[in-house]
Design an enzyme around this catalytic site. Structure first.
Site, PDB file in Angstrom:
ATOM      1  N   ASN A 186       7.696 -14.961   7.514  1.00 40.56           N
ATOM      2  CA  ASN A 186       7.591 -13.744   6.701  1.00 40.56           C
ATOM      3  C   ASN A 186       6.222 -13.079   6.762  1.00 40.56           C
ATOM      4  O   ASN A 186       5.203 -13.748   6.886  1.00 40.56           O
ATOM      5  CB  ASN A 186       7.961 -14.030   5.244  1.00 40.56           C
ATOM      6  CG  ASN A 186       9.458 -14.217   5.077  1.00 40.56           C
ATOM      7  OD1 ASN A 186      10.182 -14.269   6.076  1.00 40.56           O
ATOM      8  ND2 ASN A 186       9.923 -14.338   3.860  1.00 40.56           N
ATOM      9  N   MET A 187       6.270 -11.774   6.650  1.00 40.36           N
ATOM     10  CA  MET A 187       5.069 -10.930   6.699  1.00 40.36           C
ATOM     11  C   MET A 187       3.926 -11.496   5.856  1.00 40.36           C
ATOM     12  O   MET A 187       2.795 -11.610   6.300  1.00 40.36           O
ATOM     13  CB  MET A 187       5.488  -9.546   6.169  1.00 40.36           C
ATOM     14  CG  MET A 187       4.464  -8.497   6.172  1.00 40.36           C
ATOM     15  SD  MET A 187       4.182  -7.794   7.779  1.00 40.36           S
ATOM     16  CE  MET A 187       5.595  -6.766   8.063  1.00 40.36           C
ATOM     17  N   LYS A 188       4.240 -11.877   4.629  1.00 38.77           N
ATOM     18  CA  LYS A 188       3.154 -12.287   3.727  1.00 38.77           C
ATOM     19  C   LYS A 188       2.560 -13.646   4.114  1.00 38.77           C
ATOM     20  O   LYS A 188       1.429 -13.951   3.751  1.00 38.77           O
ATOM     21  CB  LYS A 188       3.619 -12.302   2.278  1.00 38.77           C
ATOM     22  CG  LYS A 188       4.615 -13.380   1.907  1.00 38.77           C
ATOM     23  CD  LYS A 188       4.895 -13.261   0.417  1.00 38.77           C
ATOM     24  CE  LYS A 188       5.778 -14.310  -0.185  1.00 38.77           C
ATOM     25  NZ  LYS A 188       6.903 -14.816   0.495  1.00 38.77           N
ATOM     26  N   GLY A 189       3.300 -14.429   4.867  1.00 34.51           N
ATOM     27  CA  GLY A 189       2.734 -15.650   5.431  1.00 34.51           C
ATOM     28  C   GLY A 189       2.518 -16.781   4.455  1.00 34.51           C
ATOM     29  O   GLY A 189       3.240 -16.910   3.461  1.00 34.51           O
ATOM     30  N   GLU A 245      -2.617 -17.101   5.756  1.00 37.45           N
ATOM     31  CA  GLU A 245      -2.328 -16.595   7.113  1.00 37.45           C
ATOM     32  C   GLU A 245      -1.097 -15.704   7.085  1.00 37.45           C
ATOM     33  O   GLU A 245      -0.162 -15.970   6.340  1.00 37.45           O
ATOM     34  CB  GLU A 245      -2.037 -17.765   8.065  1.00 37.45           C
ATOM     35  CG  GLU A 245      -3.257 -18.492   8.521  1.00 37.45           C
ATOM     36  CD  GLU A 245      -2.959 -19.265   9.810  1.00 37.45           C
ATOM     37  OE1 GLU A 245      -1.837 -19.156  10.336  1.00 37.45           O
ATOM     38  OE2 GLU A 245      -3.867 -19.970  10.258  1.00 37.45           O
TER      39      GLU A 245
END
Ligand code: B12
Length: 258
Positions: free
Chosen positions: A129-132, A136
Site C-alpha cells: 500500500n501507498m502509505k507503506g 517506508e
C-alpha cells in the site's frame, strides 16, 4: 564488547555464558502451589537447570500463566551455520527506482494477495500500500512499479488469472495463518496452478508472513520468502535486482547501455 566464543554461544542473562533464559507459557491447571511446582518440573524436564518460577498468574478457571527462569546447558556453534537467505543488495526507494528505469526501462508489474482462507491483510498491505510501513512507502508509491493488491481471502485461481491478465512480472503471496499447515497446502497449490498454466518460470514468485522463511519458500518452489520485520524496500530491491538478472540471462546485451 565481551569476548564471545562463536563456536559455543549460550544465552546471556546477567553475565556472559550464564545460560539464563526466561520462558513464558500457560498450563491448563488451576492457579496454586501445585500449579507452580508443575511448571517448575516441566521446565526441568525440558533440560533446563535451576528452574525458578518467578511469576504465576491466575488466568481464571483452569488456566495459569507462568514465567520461569532456567539455565540452558547447551550451546551453539554459530560459525557452522548456513542459513538460506535472500541474496540482495539493500537499496532505498530512489536507488531501486533508478535501477529499474536505467536497467529495465519499463515498469515492473506485481500482483499481490493474501490467499486461501487467510484474512490477515496487514502484512501484505504494509508491503504494497501507498502509505507503506515503518516509515517506508509501499510498492504502490514506487513510480517504476505497477502494484495490484487483491486483498484478503483471494483464491489461488483468481490470483493466477490476475497475473495472466496483467502480464505480471512478480506474484506476491501472504500467508499468516499456519494452523494445520494450511499455508503449505495453499502455497503448494499456487505453484501447481502456475505450472499447469505454463507460466511458473515467467514470474518471480515471492511468499511472505510471520512464519515464512526463505528456506521454506525455496522448499515449496518459490523464488524467495520474507519473514517478520520485512520492509517494502527489501521486497522492491529483491524484485528489481532479480528482474535485471533475469533480463541479462535471456538477452545479455539488454540494459547495459540504458
Ligand atoms: C490483526 C490480527 C487479526 C485480524 C486481521 C485483520 C486484517 N485485516 O489483517 C483479525 C481479527 C481479522 C484476525 C482473525 C483471525 N486470526 Co489473527 N491475528 C492478528 C494479529 C493480532 C496481528 C497480525 C498483524 O497484523 N501483524 C502485523 C503485520 C505488519 O505483520 P506480519 O503479518 O507479520 O507482516 C509482516 C511480515 O510477515 C511480512 N509479510 C507478510 N506478508 C507478506 C507477504 C509478502 C509477499 C512479503 C514479501 C512479506 C510479507 O511483511 C510484513 C511487514 O513486515 C496476530 C497476532 C500477532 N501479534 O501477530 C493474530 C494471528 C495471526 N491470528 C491468528 C488466528 C488464529 C486468527 C483466527 C483464526 C482467529 C479465529 N479463531 O477466528 C482468525 C482467522 C481469520 C482468517 N480467516 O484469516 C493467529 C495465527 C496462528 C497461526 N500460527 O496460524 C495469530 C498469530 C494470533 C495467535 N497468537 O494465535 N486476526
Amino acid at each position: 564488547m565481551p569476548q564471545v566464543d562463536l563456536k559455543s554461544v549460550r544465552p546471556y542473562g546477567d553475565t556472559l555464558d550464564d545460560g539464563k533464559v526466561q520462558l513464558g507459557f500457560t498450563l491448563p491447571i488451576r492457579y496454586g502451589p501445585e500449579a507452580k511446582e508443575a511448571a517448575r518440573q516441566l521446565v526441568m524436564k525440558m533440560g533446563f537447570e535451576g528452574a525458578d518460577v518467578v511469576s504465576a498468574h491466575d488466568l481464571g478457571g483452569h488456566f495459569t500463566y507462568f514465567v520461569v527462569y532456567g539455565k540452558c546447558v547447551h550451546s551453539v556453534d554459530v560459525t557452522s551455520l548456513r542459513v538460506p537467505k535472500v541474496e540482495v543488495e539493500q537499496m532505498d526507494f530512489f536507488k531501486i527506482n533508478d535501477l529499474v528505469r536505467d536497467k529495465l526501462g519499463r515498469k515492473i508489474t506485481v500482483v499481490a494477495a493474501c490467499t486461501g482462507s487467510d484474512a490477515h491483510t496487514v502484512g501484505i498491505d504494509a508491503i504494497i500500500n501507498m502509505k507503506g510501513y515503518a516509515g517506508e512507502y509501499g510498492l504502490e508509491r514506487y513510480p517504476w512499479f505497477r502494484a495490484h493488491n487483491l486483498g484478503a481471502q483471494v483464491p489461488n485461481e483468481t490470483l493466477v488469472a490476475k497475473a495472466i491478465d496483467t502480464d505480471a512480472d512478480a506474484i506476491l503471496v501472504s500467508q499468516v495463518v499456519t494452523q494445520r499447515n494450511v499455508h503449505i497446502a495453499n502455497m503448494t497449490r499456487l505453484v501447481d496452478l502456475l505450472e499447469a498454466e505454463g507460466i511458473r518460470d515467467d514470474v518471480i514468485l515471492v511468499a511472505g508472513g510471520p512464519r515464512i522463511s526463505h528456506e521454506l519458500a525455496l522448499e515449496l518452489g518459490y523464488d524467495a520468502g520474507f519473514g517478520p520485520g520485512t520492509l517494502p524496500s527489501h521486497v522492491a530491491a529483491y524484485i528489481a535486482q532479480e528482474m535485471v538478472r533475469k533480463e541479462h540471462r535471456t538477452s545479455p546485451d539488454l540494459g547495459k547501455e540504458r
